[in-house]
Design a protein around this motif. Sequence first.
Motif, mmCIF file in Angstrom:
data_model
loop_
_atom_site.group_PDB
_atom_site.id
_atom_site.type_symbol
_atom_site.label_atom_id
_atom_site.label_comp_id
_atom_site.label_asym_id
_atom_site.label_seq_id
_atom_site.Cartn_x
_atom_site.Cartn_y
_atom_site.Cartn_z
ATOM 1 N N LEU A 24 0.862 -1.176 0.000
ATOM 2 C CA LEU A 24 0.000 0.000 0.000
ATOM 3 C C LEU A 24 0.900 1.227 0.000
ATOM 4 N N THR A 25 0.737 2.062 -1.009
ATOM 5 C CA THR A 25 1.551 3.260 -1.138
ATOM 6 C C THR A 25 0.728 4.343 -1.808
ATOM 7 N N ARG A 26 1.284 5.520 -1.960
ATOM 8 C CA ARG A 26 0.589 6.604 -2.646
ATOM 9 C C ARG A 26 1.058 6.653 -4.092
ATOM 10 N N ASP A 39 -6.637 -2.736 6.771
ATOM 11 C CA ASP A 39 -7.308 -1.782 7.660
ATOM 12 C C ASP A 39 -8.817 -1.738 7.442
ATOM 13 N N GLY A 40 -9.335 -2.562 6.516
ATOM 14 C CA GLY A 40 -10.763 -2.637 6.270
ATOM 15 C C GLY A 40 -11.258 -1.699 5.184
ATOM 16 N N ARG A 41 -10.405 -0.818 4.685
ATOM 17 C CA ARG A 41 -10.791 0.113 3.631
ATOM 18 C C ARG A 41 -10.574 -0.516 2.256
ATOM 19 N N SER A 42 -11.279 0.006 1.273
ATOM 20 C CA SER A 42 -11.157 -0.464 -0.097
ATOM 21 C C SER A 42 -10.274 0.508 -0.881
ATOM 22 N N TYR A 43 -9.265 -0.037 -1.574
ATOM 23 C CA TYR A 43 -8.321 0.776 -2.340
ATOM 24 C C TYR A 43 -8.249 0.257 -3.775
ATOM 25 N N PRO A 44 -7.889 1.132 -4.721
ATOM 26 C CA PRO A 44 -7.624 0.653 -6.082
ATOM 27 C C PRO A 44 -6.405 -0.266 -6.062
ATOM 28 N N VAL A 45 -6.420 -1.288 -6.898
ATOM 29 C CA VAL A 45 -5.307 -2.236 -6.946
ATOM 30 C C VAL A 45 -4.740 -2.286 -8.355
ATOM 31 N N ILE A 46 -3.410 -2.306 -8.439
ATOM 32 C CA ILE A 46 -2.710 -2.414 -9.714
ATOM 33 C C ILE A 46 -1.808 -3.639 -9.633
ATOM 34 N N ASP A 47 -2.002 -4.571 -10.563
ATOM 35 C CA ASP A 47 -1.195 -5.794 -10.606
ATOM 36 C C ASP A 47 0.082 -5.531 -11.382
ATOM 37 N N VAL A 48 1.216 -5.914 -10.788
ATOM 38 C CA VAL A 48 2.518 -5.753 -11.436
ATOM 39 C C VAL A 48 3.171 -7.123 -11.580
ATOM 40 N N GLU A 49 4.065 -7.238 -12.546
ATOM 41 C CA GLU A 49 4.746 -8.513 -12.789
ATOM 42 C C GLU A 49 5.956 -8.701 -11.884
#
Length: 87
Positions: A24-26, A39-49
């Motif tokens: 989790l980062t900015r 932490d129970g919050r929903s965040y955008p996710v980006i899949d990396v190789e």
Amino acid sequence: MKSRIHPVSRPVVFRDRAAGAAFLTRSTAESEQRVTWEDGRSYPVIDVETSSASHPFYTGARQVLDTAGRIEQFNRRYATGSPAAGE
């Protein structure tokens, strides 16, 4: 600073598919997929190789080349019979 010219920075989860790790980062990157973080919050996710969790340089799994053997092989193959400058 000028207003409205900088991209919006928000928390984003980067997920390494090879290692199964997530960070989790900015970031200014956007994604339609979302994931629920610890932490129970929903965040955008980006899949990396590849990330630091799976890259050979950071994991210590990189291969070390035998450079001395390669130099000797080169010298044997292309030796002209006269010593090289500096020897």
